[in-house]
Design an enzyme around this catalytic site. Structure first.
Site, PDB file in Angstrom:
ATOM      1  N   ARG A  52      48.822  15.952 130.262  1.00 24.02           N
ATOM      2  CA  ARG A  52      48.193  17.152 130.822  1.00 24.02           C
ATOM      3  C   ARG A  52      47.968  18.109 129.660  1.00 24.02           C
ATOM      4  O   ARG A  52      48.729  18.131 128.698  1.00 24.02           O
ATOM      5  CB  ARG A  52      49.098  17.830 131.863  1.00 24.02           C
ATOM      6  CG  ARG A  52      49.390  17.004 133.093  1.00 24.02           C
ATOM      7  CD  ARG A  52      48.229  17.014 134.063  1.00 24.02           C
ATOM      8  NE  ARG A  52      48.596  16.392 135.320  1.00 24.02           N
ATOM      9  CZ  ARG A  52      48.533  15.089 135.578  1.00 24.02           C
ATOM     10  NH1 ARG A  52      48.127  14.263 134.619  1.00 24.02           N
ATOM     11  NH2 ARG A  52      48.888  14.596 136.740  1.00 24.02           N
ATOM     12  N   LYS A  80      60.520  18.889 131.889  1.00 27.04           N
ATOM     13  CA  LYS A  80      60.691  20.131 132.640  1.00 27.04           C
ATOM     14  C   LYS A  80      59.440  20.464 133.455  1.00 27.04           C
ATOM     15  O   LYS A  80      59.510  20.789 134.648  1.00 27.04           O
ATOM     16  CB  LYS A  80      61.005  21.263 131.653  1.00 27.04           C
ATOM     17  CG  LYS A  80      61.553  22.522 132.257  1.00 27.04           C
ATOM     18  CD  LYS A  80      61.808  23.577 131.182  1.00 27.04           C
ATOM     19  CE  LYS A  80      62.880  23.171 130.208  1.00 27.04           C
ATOM     20  NZ  LYS A  80      63.205  24.265 129.261  1.00 27.04           N
ATOM     21  N   ASP A  85      56.501  20.582 138.696  1.00 27.68           N
ATOM     22  CA  ASP A  85      55.080  20.427 139.021  1.00 27.68           C
ATOM     23  C   ASP A  85      54.192  21.479 138.364  1.00 27.68           C
ATOM     24  O   ASP A  85      53.336  22.086 139.014  1.00 27.68           O
ATOM     25  CB  ASP A  85      54.861  20.438 140.534  1.00 27.68           C
ATOM     26  CG  ASP A  85      54.921  19.041 141.130  1.00 27.68           C
ATOM     27  OD1 ASP A  85      54.587  18.079 140.402  1.00 27.68           O
ATOM     28  OD2 ASP A  85      55.307  18.902 142.297  1.00 27.68           O
ATOM     29  N   LYS A  92      56.813  22.052 121.371  1.00 30.91           N
ATOM     30  CA  LYS A  92      57.817  23.009 120.912  1.00 30.91           C
ATOM     31  C   LYS A  92      57.550  23.327 119.454  1.00 30.91           C
ATOM     32  O   LYS A  92      57.038  22.489 118.697  1.00 30.91           O
ATOM     33  CB  LYS A  92      59.225  22.420 121.049  1.00 30.91           C
ATOM     34  CG  LYS A  92      60.316  23.491 121.141  1.00 30.91           C
ATOM     35  CD  LYS A  92      60.318  24.153 122.511  1.00 30.91           C
ATOM     36  CE  LYS A  92      61.474  25.115 122.669  1.00 30.91           C
ATOM     37  NZ  LYS A  92      61.555  25.634 124.040  1.00 30.91           N
ATOM     38  N   ASN A 219      68.361  37.092 126.638  1.00 31.27           N
ATOM     39  CA  ASN A 219      67.418  37.309 127.725  1.00 31.27           C
ATOM     40  C   ASN A 219      67.795  36.538 128.984  1.00 31.27           C
ATOM     41  O   ASN A 219      67.845  37.082 130.087  1.00 31.27           O
ATOM     42  CB  ASN A 219      66.005  36.922 127.277  1.00 31.27           C
ATOM     43  CG  ASN A 219      64.985  37.116 128.369  1.00 31.27           C
ATOM     44  OD1 ASN A 219      64.881  38.195 128.947  1.00 31.27           O
ATOM     45  ND2 ASN A 219      64.236  36.077 128.678  1.00 31.27           N
TER      46      ASN A 219
END
Length: 457
Positions: A52, A80, A85, A92, A219
């Site tokens: 994708r 992940k 989905d 990365k 965070n």
């Protein structure tokens, strides 16, 4: 961990090797003039899968960065995205640097140069490769990268989508900053909706009153701890940092602890809890839920036998080593894996990317229409019943969804649906003993099906 899932699936070895391999890895080394000196920096960007597009994944600034780590994290991003989905491949990036050693101006020069290196070599683009914040980076760095790309390719009207995690005023989306931490919250909420799973982990009830130990207050750790304590009634009884920990069995006020750490650089002197020098030992403290939310490998073969949590919620990437995972599973400790629980950031990054491509904030067209429809329903109810509708119902019905409402709704749905699929996959196959293996099987099945459908093999 992936191999364990592949053994159960009995996937063709050639397809398995193709899925596990990184498609491409870029290493760049570049000099930067900083005042009176020239420094040379090395960085990487790995693309694990392009089944994708774009490939998606953060950029981290850390002295521990190396190529194997970046390749592993790129693979984790592919899995992940498949689990929750999100139609992205995995990527990365990393730059070998300690950001604390440089001024803001120096970091801007370094970041912009790194962005240029990535863009000119085809590893930065809204259509093929989209970074996001990670360890050592944030909104500021993403804004610099987006601006650099814009000046390199001014004809690309979608330039703002070349990165996610940007400031709100520069193409970002509300809810992205706390997205990973909120994803942890939503994932845990969904887990506690499944009575059988909760009881199997030695727990009961819901999140209210559950004793939580959080490792890391960056965070992810900060927002996860804050949201779970303030919105779900959980008790954060310990927070661990690399230089020590604070412990209070009665509960820690997370926001106060966070501001103390920001103001003083340490938990030392915080009045709301006891300071413990050996923070890593606090990982072994008895609790209901342990949330490792900092760096990888904090739970290893050395301390896994001593972990006393009933449920481990992996908010960081790779916080449990392979050997530790084996030990924890043998002891019956449930683990919600990083490949699922840490995915809130990429889910909301997906929303931000879509928002940037459409050039319109979510809710702009339908919000007032929804408000008007709600008021008409209220009017109909009151005329039919001849009774005044209570204020709380009026407030809810006459409200149109804002962008942040839609972001939270989409994130909640993504995390809930993904965990339901993981639990169902585990229940259907007696060979699957844990949530991690179930999650990887889901991801690998989707990847194999995608590759086979496309005729790659």
């Amino acid at each position: 961990m992936v191999d364990r899932a592949l053994e159960i699936m009995e996937l063709d070895p050639g397809i398995a090797r193709a899925i596990k391999s990184c498609t491409s890895v870029l290493q760049v080394t570049f000099p930067v003039q900083l005042r009176e000196r020239v420094e040379v920096f090395t960085g990487w960007r790995a693309v694990h899968s392009i089944h994708r597009l774009p490939a998606k994944g953060g950029i981290r600034f850390s002295e521990s960065v190396d190529q194997p780590e970046i390749e592993a994290l790129a693979a984790l991003m592919t899995y992940k995205c498949s689990i929750v989905d999100v139609p992205f491949g995995g990527s990365k990036g990393g730059l070998c640097i300690n950001p604390e050693n440089y001024s803001r101006d120096d970091l801007q020069v370094i970041t912009r140069r790194f962005a240029r290196e990535l863009a000119e070599k085809g590893f930065l683009s809204p259509s093929t490769n989209v970074p996001a914040p990670d360890v050592g980076t944030g909104q500021r760095e993403m804004a610099w990268i987006a601006d650099t790309y814009k000046h390199l390719y001014p004809e690309d009207i979608n330039y703002i989508a070349c990165v996610t995690g940007k400031p709100i005023g520069h193409g970002g989306i509300r809810g992205r900053t706390e997205a990973t931490g909120r994803g942890v919250q939503y994932g845990l909420r969904e887990f506690f909706r499944h009575r059988e799973e909760v009881n199997a982990a030695g727990l009961d009830g819901d999140l209210e009153g559950k004793r939580i130990v959080v490792q890391g207050l960056g965070n992810v750790g900060y927002h996860a701890a804050k949201l779970l304590s303030e919105e779900d009634g959980a008790q954060v009884i310990a927070i661990i940092k690399h230089d020590g920990a604070i412990v209070n069995p009665e509960g820690i006020h997370v926001e106060e602890a966070y501001y103390h750490k920001c103001s003083n650089g340490s938990f030392k002197g915080f009045a709301g809890a006891e300071f413990v020098e050996d923070g890593q030992k606090v990982l072994e403290m008895e609790c209901d839920i342990l949330i490792p939310a900092a760096v990888e490998g904090v739970i290893s073969e050395a301390n896994a036998p001593n972990i006393q949590a009933k449920l481990i919620a992996e908010a960081a990437n790779g916080p449990v080593t392979f050997e530790a995972d084996r030990i924890l599973r043998s002891r019956g400790i449930a683990i919600l894996p990083d490949a699922y629980l840490n995915a809130g950031g990429v889910v909301v990054s997906y929303f931000e990317w879509i928002r940037n491509l459409t050039h319109m904030r979510f809710g702009r067209m339908e919000r007032r229409f929804d408000e008007m429809r709600g008021r008409n329903i209220l009017r109909a109810l009151e005329e039919t019943t001849e009774r005044q509708v209570p204020d709380w119902i009026r407030t809810q019905l006459a409200k149109g969804a804002s962008e942040i409402d839609l972001v939270h709704s989409g994130l909640d749905d993504s995390m809930r649906t993904a965990l339901q699929e993981i639990i169902e996959t585990r229940r259907r196959n007696s060979a699957i003993e844990d949530y991690r293996t179930a999650a990887y099987i889901i991801a690998l099945n989707k990847l194999a099906r995608s590759y086979l459908d496309l005729g790659v093999f």
